[in-house]
Write an enzyme that holds these catalytic residues in place. Structure first.
Site, PDB file in Angstrom:
ATOM      1  N   HIS A  48       0.814  -1.214   0.000  1.00 37.76           N
ATOM      2  CA  HIS A  48       0.000   0.000   0.000  1.00 37.76           C
ATOM      3  C   HIS A  48       0.849   1.267   0.000  1.00 37.76           C
ATOM      4  O   HIS A  48       0.446   2.300  -0.541  1.00 37.76           O
ATOM      5  CB  HIS A  48      -0.957  -0.022   1.195  1.00 37.76           C
ATOM      6  N   THR A  49       2.041   1.197   0.572  1.00 35.29           N
ATOM      7  CA  THR A  49       2.932   2.367   0.603  1.00 35.29           C
ATOM      8  C   THR A  49       3.356   2.800  -0.804  1.00 35.29           C
ATOM      9  O   THR A  49       3.503   3.991  -1.082  1.00 35.29           O
ATOM     10  CB  THR A  49       4.170   2.059   1.476  1.00 35.29           C
ATOM     11  N   CYS A 105      21.583   0.992  16.011  1.00 37.50           N
ATOM     12  CA  CYS A 105      22.027  -0.352  15.606  1.00 37.50           C
ATOM     13  C   CYS A 105      22.736  -1.050  16.770  1.00 37.50           C
ATOM     14  O   CYS A 105      22.658  -2.260  16.905  1.00 37.50           O
ATOM     15  CB  CYS A 105      22.923  -0.278  14.378  1.00 37.50           C
ATOM     16  N   CYS A 113      17.706   2.798  12.696  1.00 39.29           N
ATOM     17  CA  CYS A 113      19.054   3.204  12.287  1.00 39.29           C
ATOM     18  C   CYS A 113      19.115   4.682  11.892  1.00 39.29           C
ATOM     19  O   CYS A 113      18.294   5.167  11.130  1.00 39.29           O
ATOM     20  CB  CYS A 113      19.475   2.327  11.112  1.00 39.29           C
ATOM     21  N   ARG A 117      17.444   4.745   8.210  1.00 41.55           N
ATOM     22  CA  ARG A 117      16.021   4.734   8.548  1.00 41.55           C
ATOM     23  C   ARG A 117      15.204   5.191   7.327  1.00 41.55           C
ATOM     24  O   ARG A 117      15.654   6.028   6.559  1.00 41.55           O
ATOM     25  CB  ARG A 117      15.785   5.708   9.703  1.00 41.55           C
TER      26      ARG A 117
HETATM   27 ZN   LIG Z   1       5.383  -1.781   2.377  1.00 42.90          ZN
HETATM   28 ZN   LIG Z   2      22.541   2.249  12.129  1.00 39.13          ZN
END
Ligand SMILES: [Zn+2]
Ligand SMILES: [Zn+2]
Length: 379
Positions: A48-49, A105, A113, A117
């Site tokens: 859906h993203t 991490c 992260c 991220r």
């Molecule tokens: Zn997804």
């Molecule tokens: Zn990281």
């Protein structure tokens, strides 16, 4: 391999404009740079993203772009400094990463992260900000650092999970995102004990993943909450035992659930992104021990409102991102759950289309007909 260090020309489904069908194009894919790998994608699925950013109604549009972030493939070549992956490895690209070297991490409790991220606005690679995709010299933007709607893609090595080479990529590709988000929300965050009750708000792919997690944990009752009654029959396959359609009740949903469960469910998982559902999911857990977990992404201006007494009465509210799974460390283990027959993936896969018909996958999702549609590359 003969393609190492060379530009690869291959097919990709390019989104030129918001909401317009993807166009199959021949693209040039540059070799991987420092800390990058180039992957031959074999199977990808629509989440859906992808649709949300393709529609581009709620954010700054970035086009042309190659979408796609749930996929399975094989490493074709690796860039400088990549030591944990090599050509031939079977991998899942992941929309968020694990650099291995930041405070997140290093923390056992976080998967957020600092370096890798999720970033929905970035259209190039972290190394130099440039795109590795082009058509006649014109760059095409990346999406989530994965861009799997292409026969070859370039991904940061920290966003690549190396998995069991025996695992069928046409099934385990769905472990990349939605399924793991829901599964992890239950198994690693809500952590229901055997025999407990769990409410799941939203019975799309993420919610069904959450229900599956509750079933695996041995929940005695799994209450599915959704506005669409068509979802109920399908959800039974994922362990959902009872259904609540908020439209069919005059009372607030939290009251309906409290009445059904002698005071509230032991755990709840919210997978819709509706702030009302988030409040209901929190207020429907039992006082004394109930834990509610928020998974769905809210709208920009939403505010969560509840009486503080709901906390003082010993309810816990948690939020999670990608089921708290660290992409490189934990996702291979989710694939192993499937290999060990603890986790069933087939029932999530409702449709399959060849790459040339990728727009059909969008139709199925927009009509709400599919849970997951697998797109077969090279077909
Ligand atoms: Zn997804
Ligand atoms: Zn990281």
């Amino acid at each position: 391999m003969i393609t190492t260090g060379q530009i690869i020309r291959c097919k990709a489904a390019v989104a030129w404009e918001a909401g317009k069908p993807l166009v199959m194009e021949e693209v040039e894919v540059a070799p991987p740079q420092k800390h990058e790998v180039r992957i031959k994608i074999l199977f990808t699925s629509l989440c859906h993203t992808d649709v949300y950013f393709w529609e581009a109604k709620g954010q700054t549009p970035l086009f042309p772009r190659i979408f796609g972030h749930e996929a399975g493939g094989i490493v074709e070549s690796v860039g400088e400094g990549v030591t944990d992956l090599q050509p031939g490895d079977h991998v899942l690209p992941i929309f968020t990463g694990e650099c291995g070297d930041c405070p997140h991490c290093h923390s056992e409790e976080s998967n957020m992260c600092d370096l890798l991220r999720i970033n929905t606005e970035r259209g190039g690679m972290i190394h130099d900000g440039e795109s590795r995709f082009s058509i006649n010299g014109k760059p095409i933007h990346h999406f989530l650092g994965t861009s799997t709607f292409s026969e070859y893609t370039v991904v940061h090595s920290g966003q690549v999970a190396k998995i069991n080479p025996e695992a069928p990529l046409d099934k385990v590709c769905i472990v990349s995102c939605g399924l793991s988000t829901g599964l992890g929300a239950t198994l690693t965050v809500a952590k229901p004990k055997k025999g407990q009750s769990v409410a799941v708000f939203g019975l799309g792919a993420v919610g069904l993943g959450a229900a599956e997690g509750a079933k695996m944990a041995g929940a005695s009752r799994i209450i599915g909450v959704d506005l669409n009654p068509k979802r109920f029959e399908e959800a039974k396959k994922f362990g959902v035992t009872e259904f609540v359609n908020p439209r069919e009740h005059d009372k607030p949903v939290q009251q309906v659930i409290a009445d059904m469960t002698n005071g509230g469910v032991d755990r709840s998982v919210e997978c819709t992104g509706s702030v009302q559902a988030m409040i209901q999911a929190f207020e429907c857990v039992h006082d004394g021990w109930g834990v509610a977990v928020l998974v769905g992404v809210p709208s920009k201006d939403d505010a969560f409102k509840t009486h503080p007494m709901n906390f003082l009465n010993e309810r816990t509210l948690k939020g999670t991102f990608f089921g708290n799974y660290k992409p490189k460390t934990d996702i291979p283990g989710v694939v192993e759950m499937y290999m060990n027959k603890e986790l069933e993936l087939e029932k999530f896969i409702t449709h399959t289309v060849p790459f040339s018909e990728i727009n059909k996958a969008f139709d199925y999702m927009l009509k709400g007909e599919s849970i997951r549609c697998i797109i077969t590359m090279g077909a």
